[in-house]
Design a protein around this motif. Sequence first.
Motif, short mmCIF file in Angstrom:
data_model
loop_
_atom_site.label_atom_id
_atom_site.label_comp_id
_atom_site.label_asym_id
_atom_site.label_seq_id
_atom_site.Cartn_x
_atom_site.Cartn_y
_atom_site.Cartn_z
N ILE A 53 0.85 -1.19 0.00
CA ILE A 53 0.00 0.00 0.00
C ILE A 53 0.89 1.23 0.00
O ILE A 53 1.73 1.41 0.88
N LEU A 54 0.68 2.09 -0.98
CA LEU A 54 1.37 3.37 -1.04
C LEU A 54 0.50 4.40 -0.34
O LEU A 54 -0.67 4.58 -0.68
N THR A 55 1.04 5.03 0.70
CA THR A 55 0.30 6.03 1.46
C THR A 55 0.95 7.39 1.30
O THR A 55 2.04 7.50 0.72
N LYS A 56 0.32 8.41 1.84
CA LYS A 56 0.90 9.76 1.80
C LYS A 56 2.22 9.80 2.58
O LYS A 56 3.13 10.52 2.23
N GLN A 57 2.29 9.02 3.65
CA GLN A 57 3.48 9.00 4.49
C GLN A 57 4.58 8.11 3.94
O GLN A 57 5.74 8.30 4.26
N GLY A 58 4.24 7.12 3.14
CA GLY A 58 5.26 6.20 2.66
C GLY A 58 4.68 4.94 2.07
O GLY A 58 3.77 4.98 1.24
N LEU A 59 5.15 3.82 2.55
CA LEU A 59 4.81 2.53 1.96
C LEU A 59 4.60 1.50 3.07
O LEU A 59 5.36 1.46 4.03
N ASN A 60 3.55 0.70 2.92
CA ASN A 60 3.31 -0.42 3.83
C ASN A 60 3.37 -1.69 3.01
O ASN A 60 2.69 -1.81 1.99
N VAL A 61 4.20 -2.64 3.44
CA VAL A 61 4.37 -3.90 2.73
C VAL A 61 4.16 -5.04 3.73
O VAL A 61 4.70 -5.01 4.83
N THR A 62 3.36 -6.03 3.32
CA THR A 62 3.17 -7.22 4.14
C THR A 62 3.73 -8.41 3.38
O THR A 62 3.42 -8.61 2.21
N LEU A 63 4.60 -9.16 4.06
CA LEU A 63 5.24 -10.34 3.47
C LEU A 63 4.90 -11.57 4.29
O LEU A 63 4.83 -11.50 5.52
N LYS A 64 4.73 -12.68 3.62
CA LYS A 64 4.64 -13.98 4.29
C LYS A 64 5.96 -14.67 4.00
O LYS A 64 6.34 -14.86 2.84
N LEU A 65 6.68 -15.03 5.06
CA LEU A 65 8.01 -15.61 4.92
C LEU A 65 8.06 -17.04 5.44
O LEU A 65 7.56 -17.32 6.54
N ASN A 66 8.67 -17.91 4.68
CA ASN A 66 9.03 -19.24 5.16
C ASN A 66 10.50 -19.15 5.54
O ASN A 66 11.34 -18.74 4.72
N VAL A 67 10.80 -19.47 6.79
CA VAL A 67 12.17 -19.34 7.28
C VAL A 67 12.68 -20.67 7.81
O VAL A 67 11.90 -21.53 8.22
N GLN A 68 14.00 -20.80 7.79
CA GLN A 68 14.66 -22.01 8.29
C GLN A 68 15.92 -21.61 9.03
O GLN A 68 16.64 -20.71 8.62
N GLU A 69 16.19 -22.30 10.11
CA GLU A 69 17.36 -22.05 10.93
C GLU A 69 18.64 -22.35 10.14
O GLU A 69 18.69 -23.29 9.35
N THR A 70 19.66 -21.53 10.36
CA THR A 70 20.96 -21.74 9.72
C THR A 70 21.96 -22.28 10.74
O THR A 70 21.66 -22.39 11.93
N ILE A 71 23.17 -22.55 10.29
CA ILE A 71 24.23 -23.03 11.19
C ILE A 71 24.92 -21.87 11.91
O ILE A 71 25.69 -22.10 12.83
#
Length: 148
Positions: A53-71
């Motif tokens: 969403i582009l707003t007057k103040q800036g930008l709102n972004v929603t992400l769905k992330l699949n994450v995995q632990e690293t070493i």
Amino acid sequence: MKSFIAILSALLILQVSGQSLTQVLDDAIDQLNEESTIDNLVSVTGSEQTKVILTKQGLNVTLKLNVQETICTKDSAGLFSDCTLKPSNVAIIDTCTCMMKYENCVLNKVEITGCPEVLSPISNMLIPLADSASNSTSDLSSAGGGSS
């Protein structure tokens, strides 16, 4: 076809706002690693941009992330992108939703929801209680509590 148009529209909004999808993704995973209750960094194994969403103040972004632990451990001061993923049979794997708010191309706020394996609220609540008798005096003082 509708999803293709939605993706193109979202990318155009990001471009107009001065943000790249890579930067938004990096900001999200950096914040997630900062807030996580596990000892190792996590890395993104998949992502989906669910809202822009582009707003007057800036930008709102929603992400769905699949994450995995690293070493890589958190104290290794390495970048999550330089870390090798732990094998999936021993790694913590989770799905998170990150709501990012930018004002004038600067990250202003990040809200992370989901992630029960990475952001365990139970262990977040237990850590201060377990440490309160020993060495968390500075933690309590900075959080607005008194000294012991």
